[in-house]
Design a protein around this motif. Structure first.
Motif, PDB file in Angstrom:
ATOM      1  N   THR A 123      34.469  44.515  36.968  1.00 18.37           N
ATOM      2  CA  THR A 123      34.914  43.207  37.237  1.00 18.37           C
ATOM      3  C   THR A 123      36.483  43.053  37.551  1.00 18.37           C
ATOM      4  OG1 THR A 123      33.244  42.208  35.681  1.00 18.37           O
ATOM      5  CG2 THR A 123      35.092  40.757  36.257  1.00 18.37           C
ATOM      6  N   MET A 124      37.177  43.716  36.750  1.00 18.52           N
ATOM      7  CA  MET A 124      38.816  43.852  37.115  1.00 18.52           C
ATOM      8  C   MET A 124      38.925  44.393  38.314  1.00 18.52           C
ATOM      9  SD  MET A 124      40.243  44.408  33.527  1.00 18.52           S
ATOM     10  CE  MET A 124      39.509  45.754  32.884  1.00 18.52           C
TER      11      MET A 124
ATOM     12  N   ILE B 147      37.828  42.304  41.445  1.00 18.50           N
ATOM     13  CA  ILE B 147      38.711  41.155  41.690  1.00 18.50           C
ATOM     14  C   ILE B 147      40.060  41.471  42.147  1.00 18.50           C
ATOM     15  CG2 ILE B 147      40.203  39.246  40.243  1.00 18.50           C
ATOM     16  CD1 ILE B 147      37.821  39.143  38.380  1.00 18.50           C
ATOM     17  N   ALA B 148      40.619  42.633  41.531  1.00 20.16           N
ATOM     18  CA  ALA B 148      42.119  43.053  42.000  1.00 20.16           C
ATOM     19  C   ALA B 148      42.017  43.609  43.419  1.00 20.16           C
ATOM     20  CB  ALA B 148      42.380  44.485  41.115  1.00 20.16           C
TER      21      ALA B 148
ATOM     22  N   ALA C 195      33.740  45.639  32.383  1.00 18.18           N
ATOM     23  CA  ALA C 195      34.802  45.050  32.449  1.00 18.18           C
ATOM     24  C   ALA C 195      35.653  45.788  33.512  1.00 18.18           C
ATOM     25  CB  ALA C 195      35.677  45.189  31.181  1.00 18.18           C
ATOM     26  N   GLY C 196      35.489  47.013  33.726  1.00 17.18           N
ATOM     27  CA  GLY C 196      36.225  47.633  34.773  1.00 17.18           C
ATOM     28  C   GLY C 196      35.968  47.452  36.137  1.00 17.18           C
TER      29      GLY C 196
END
Length: 146
Positions: free
Chosen positions: A127-128, A131-132, A124-125
């Motif tokens: 991926t975020m 994307i960011a 999750a880290g």
């Protein structure tokens, strides 16, 4: 007529932890399918390209356009490896037994659960962050901010 040998039983816990720890290098695929697995070898190029981008960003700063583009490969490969760890850990026993020859895996308890927690957090880290970072670089390029 020669019979195809039954696959050697593979541990779900080992495969899941290999995906978490060295999944970007395809270690989990090498463990499950051997050195002839083409998909395992396909993990290496984007990992190396992403690592080169990370090195460029450390060397030249975050304003390095080439490093900023290449480091996204590393984020994507890390996210994909963590997703594969989650798939291994949460898959059904029947499917695991059919694919990897293990009728029952006595080590499916806490080692797999801990690997799933780590994989979810790291995935999750990654991926975020990917994307960011991609969105930030995109909008900076559109507005002319450097």
């Amino acid at each position: 007529m020669t019979a195809t040998p039954a696959p050697r039983p593979r541990s779900r816990a080992v495969a899941t932890w290999l995906a978490v720890v060295a999944g970007t290098l395809g270690a989990h695929r090498f463990y499950l399918h051997g050195a002839r697995d083409a998909i395992a070898w396909l993990h290496l190029p984007p990992t190396l390209v992403g690592a080169y981008g990370w090195w460029r960003m450390r060397e030249y700063g975050v304003d390095d356009a080439r490093g900023s583009l290449l480091v996204l490969f590393l984020g994507a490969v890390v996210a994909a490896a963590m997703l594969q760890a989650i798939v291994y850990g949460l898959g059904s026993d029947e499917r695991w037994a059919a694919r990897h020859g293990a009728a029952s895996d006595p080590r499916r308890g806490w080692p797999v659960v801990l690997a799933l927690v780590v994989a979810l957090a790291v995935g999750a880290g990654a991926t975020m962050a990917t994307i960011a970072f991609a969105a930030q670089r995109y909008f900076e390029s559109r507005t002319g901010i450097t």
